[in-house]
Design a protein around this motif. Structure first.
Motif, PDB file in Angstrom:
ATOM      1  N   VAL A  81     -13.395   5.246 -23.110  1.00  0.00           N
ATOM      2  CA  VAL A  81     -13.213   6.673 -23.369  1.00  0.00           C
ATOM      3  C   VAL A  81     -14.112   7.531 -22.485  1.00  0.00           C
ATOM      4  N   ASP A  82     -15.192   6.977 -21.967  1.00  0.00           N
ATOM      5  CA  ASP A  82     -16.158   7.762 -21.203  1.00  0.00           C
ATOM      6  C   ASP A  82     -16.069   7.583 -19.696  1.00  0.00           C
ATOM      7  N   ALA A  83     -15.447   6.533 -19.240  1.00  0.00           N
ATOM      8  CA  ALA A  83     -15.480   6.272 -17.795  1.00  0.00           C
ATOM      9  C   ALA A  83     -14.312   5.407 -17.377  1.00  0.00           C
ATOM     10  N   MET A  84     -13.983   5.539 -16.107  1.00  0.00           N
ATOM     11  CA  MET A  84     -12.971   4.703 -15.465  1.00  0.00           C
ATOM     12  C   MET A  84     -13.542   4.254 -14.126  1.00  0.00           C
ATOM     13  N   ILE A  85     -13.597   2.957 -13.916  1.00  0.00           N
ATOM     14  CA  ILE A  85     -14.160   2.405 -12.686  1.00  0.00           C
ATOM     15  C   ILE A  85     -13.040   1.737 -11.900  1.00  0.00           C
ATOM     16  N   THR A  86     -12.933   2.119 -10.625  1.00  0.00           N
ATOM     17  CA  THR A  86     -11.931   1.559  -9.730  1.00  0.00           C
ATOM     18  C   THR A  86     -12.613   1.105  -8.443  1.00  0.00           C
ATOM     19  N   ASP A  87     -11.819   0.552  -7.539  1.00  0.00           N
ATOM     20  CA  ASP A  87     -12.360   0.189  -6.218  1.00  0.00           C
ATOM     21  C   ASP A  87     -12.030   1.246  -5.168  1.00  0.00           C
ATOM     22  N   LEU A  88     -11.737   2.469  -5.624  1.00  0.00           N
ATOM     23  CA  LEU A  88     -11.468   3.553  -4.675  1.00  0.00           C
ATOM     24  C   LEU A  88     -12.714   3.854  -3.846  1.00  0.00           C
ATOM     25  N   PRO A  89     -12.566   4.159  -2.557  1.00  0.00           N
ATOM     26  CA  PRO A  89     -13.739   4.429  -1.706  1.00  0.00           C
ATOM     27  C   PRO A  89     -14.397   5.754  -2.071  1.00  0.00           C
TER      28      PRO A  89
ATOM     29  N   LEU B  61       0.822  -1.204   0.000  1.00  0.00           N
ATOM     30  CA  LEU B  61       0.000   0.000   0.000  1.00  0.00           C
ATOM     31  C   LEU B  61       0.860   1.261   0.000  1.00  0.00           C
ATOM     32  N   ASP B  62       1.985   1.196   0.716  1.00  0.00           N
ATOM     33  CA  ASP B  62       2.849   2.367   0.794  1.00  0.00           C
ATOM     34  C   ASP B  62       3.838   2.452  -0.367  1.00  0.00           C
ATOM     35  N   ARG B  63       3.912   1.368  -1.133  1.00  0.00           N
ATOM     36  CA  ARG B  63       4.923   1.301  -2.168  1.00  0.00           C
ATOM     37  C   ARG B  63       4.706   2.359  -3.236  1.00  0.00           C
ATOM     38  N   ASP B  64       5.738   3.093  -3.494  1.00  0.00           N
ATOM     39  CA  ASP B  64       5.754   3.996  -4.627  1.00  0.00           C
ATOM     40  C   ASP B  64       4.545   4.927  -4.647  1.00  0.00           C
ATOM     41  N   LEU B  65       4.150   5.457  -3.477  1.00  0.00           N
ATOM     42  CA  LEU B  65       3.137   6.502  -3.509  1.00  0.00           C
ATOM     43  C   LEU B  65       3.690   7.639  -4.358  1.00  0.00           C
TER      44      LEU B  65
ATOM     45  N   ILE C 293      -4.800   7.595  -1.597  1.00  0.00           N
ATOM     46  CA  ILE C 293      -5.455   6.303  -1.404  1.00  0.00           C
ATOM     47  C   ILE C 293      -5.277   5.482  -2.672  1.00  0.00           C
ATOM     48  N   ALA C 294      -4.789   4.266  -2.511  1.00  0.00           N
ATOM     49  CA  ALA C 294      -4.527   3.399  -3.653  1.00  0.00           C
ATOM     50  C   ALA C 294      -5.741   2.533  -3.961  1.00  0.00           C
ATOM     51  N   GLY C 295      -5.917   2.236  -5.221  1.00  0.00           N
ATOM     52  CA  GLY C 295      -6.997   1.363  -5.676  1.00  0.00           C
ATOM     53  C   GLY C 295      -6.558   0.600  -6.914  1.00  0.00           C
ATOM     54  N   VAL C 296      -7.485  -0.161  -7.461  1.00  0.00           N
ATOM     55  CA  VAL C 296      -7.200  -1.003  -8.626  1.00  0.00           C
ATOM     56  C   VAL C 296      -8.204  -0.680  -9.721  1.00  0.00           C
ATOM     57  N   LEU C 297      -7.719  -0.597 -10.935  1.00  0.00           N
ATOM     58  CA  LEU C 297      -8.579  -0.330 -12.088  1.00  0.00           C
ATOM     59  C   LEU C 297      -9.399  -1.568 -12.432  1.00  0.00           C
ATOM     60  N   ALA C 298     -10.730  -1.382 -12.518  1.00  0.00           N
ATOM     61  CA  ALA C 298     -11.620  -2.497 -12.849  1.00  0.00           C
ATOM     62  C   ALA C 298     -12.168  -2.402 -14.269  1.00  0.00           C
TER      63      ALA C 298
END
Length: 333
Positions: free
Chosen positions: A259-267, A88-92, A250-255
């Motif tokens: 071109v219109d949207a980006m969905i991640t698991d960010l809170p 989680l702390d890696r390469d912030l 805050i780190a998350g993962v791209l799901a």
């Protein structure tokens, strides 16, 4: 009968001397029986002690095995926790978020109402001391109040002279009480202070706004080059600030991405609305939004790809890409 016959007996009867003999024999038998019983029970106790000693040793061995297994499990858990923490702390991307053109944005929503001064004296009147001298009233004028104060994040995307252009979300500044539909009381806070800002252009459907303010020189974040596609599962970070400029990463993962949207698991955190979402090198890929729903309200929260800023609000977005210069804003929207 004589005493001799009574003591030693005769041919017809036993004498008294047999009584102690019987007593001695009985006592001897009792002692012998007790000794035999003691030996037997001693043997039984020894056998039982041998059996219980083996059981106690097995119990001690089991306790030691459990203790060793517990220590091993705790060590394994600690190693896994350390690995997760390091991951989680890696390469912030940023050591100091506010040093990279990320600012706090505040918008007053609703009609402005002057706050009561709490004093019957007219605002700005002079005060008179006992000697008849007058002195200016140094009391600050009351601040206007609003129906709602919204707070979020923004980041610099272009500069023209002393004017800086800051990108954030439309939902942060939307105000149905104004004729334009956007707040007329927007402020941007940087380490150099708090500055008034005006809404330069916006795209309500895409939840995007470009603010114009005279901040002086602050850093403009670089964007991820258009030719570098993001893979599903890529690690992304939303980088925002609190109103007092404390950095939040805050780190998350791209799901999902198109071109219109980006969905991640960010809170979902309202304070981060308008913050840049960056890759592991700190290059902007999207704008974090808590209101953007291009697939409908039931499809959940999405973030706005940064490239959507280019279609209407910015010119020469290629200049924002990593290792290049800055972009220019378009005319007011």
């Amino acid at each position: 009968m004589s005493w001799w016959q009574r003591l030693f007996g005769d041919r017809d009867r036993l004498g008294w001397w047999t009584l102690p003999v019987f007593v001695v024999v009985a006592l001897t038998g009792a002692v012998l029986a007790g000794a035999l019983a003691t030996v037997w029970y001693g043997q039984q106790v020894d056998a039982l002690e041998d059996e219980t000693a083996a059981g106690r040793q097995e119990l001690r061995d089991a306790v030691e095995d459990v203790r060793a297994a517990g220590e091993e499990a705790l060590d394994a858990i600690a190693s896994e926790v350390d690995a997760v923490r390091q991951s989680l702390d890696r390469d912030l991307p940023f050591d100091d978020v506010v040093a990279h053109g990320i600012v706090s944005v505040q918008a007053g929503i609703g009609p402005q109402h002057p706050a009561p001064s709490g004093d019957d004296q007219p605002q700005g009147a002079a005060l008179q001391d006992e000697g008849g001298e007058t002195e200016p009233d140094d009391e600050q004028p009351p601040q206007p109040t609003y129906r709602e104060l919204r707070r979020g994040t923004g980041f610099a995307v272009a500069q023209e002279g002393e004017v800086m252009f800051v990108a954030t979300t439309f939902s942060l500044v939307a105000d149905p009480d104004t004729s334009s539909g956007v707040s007329e009381a927007v402020e941007v806070t940087t380490p150099d202070g708090t500055f008034p800002a005006a809404v330069h252009s916006w795209d309500e459907r895409r939840d995007l706004v470009l603010l114009r303010t005279e901040l002086g020189g602050i850093e403009i974040l670089e964007w991820r080059p258009a030719g570098e596609e993001l893979a599903i599962g890529a690690r992304l970070v939303v980088a925002g600030v609190t109103p007092n400029l404390q950095g939040i990463q805050i780190a998350g993962v791209l799901a999902f991405v198109d071109v219109d949207a980006m969905i991640t698991d960010l809170p979902r955190i309202e304070l981060l609305t308008g913050a840049p979402i960056v890759d592991d090198r700190g290059h902007v890929v999207a704008i974090y939004s808590t209101r953007y729903a291009p697939f409908g309200a039931g499809a959940g929260q999405a973030s706005v790809p940064a490239r959507l800023l280019c279609e209407r609000m910015l010119r020469n977005c290629e200049a924002l890409e990593a290792d290049t210069g800055g972009a220019s804003p378009t005319e007011d929207g």
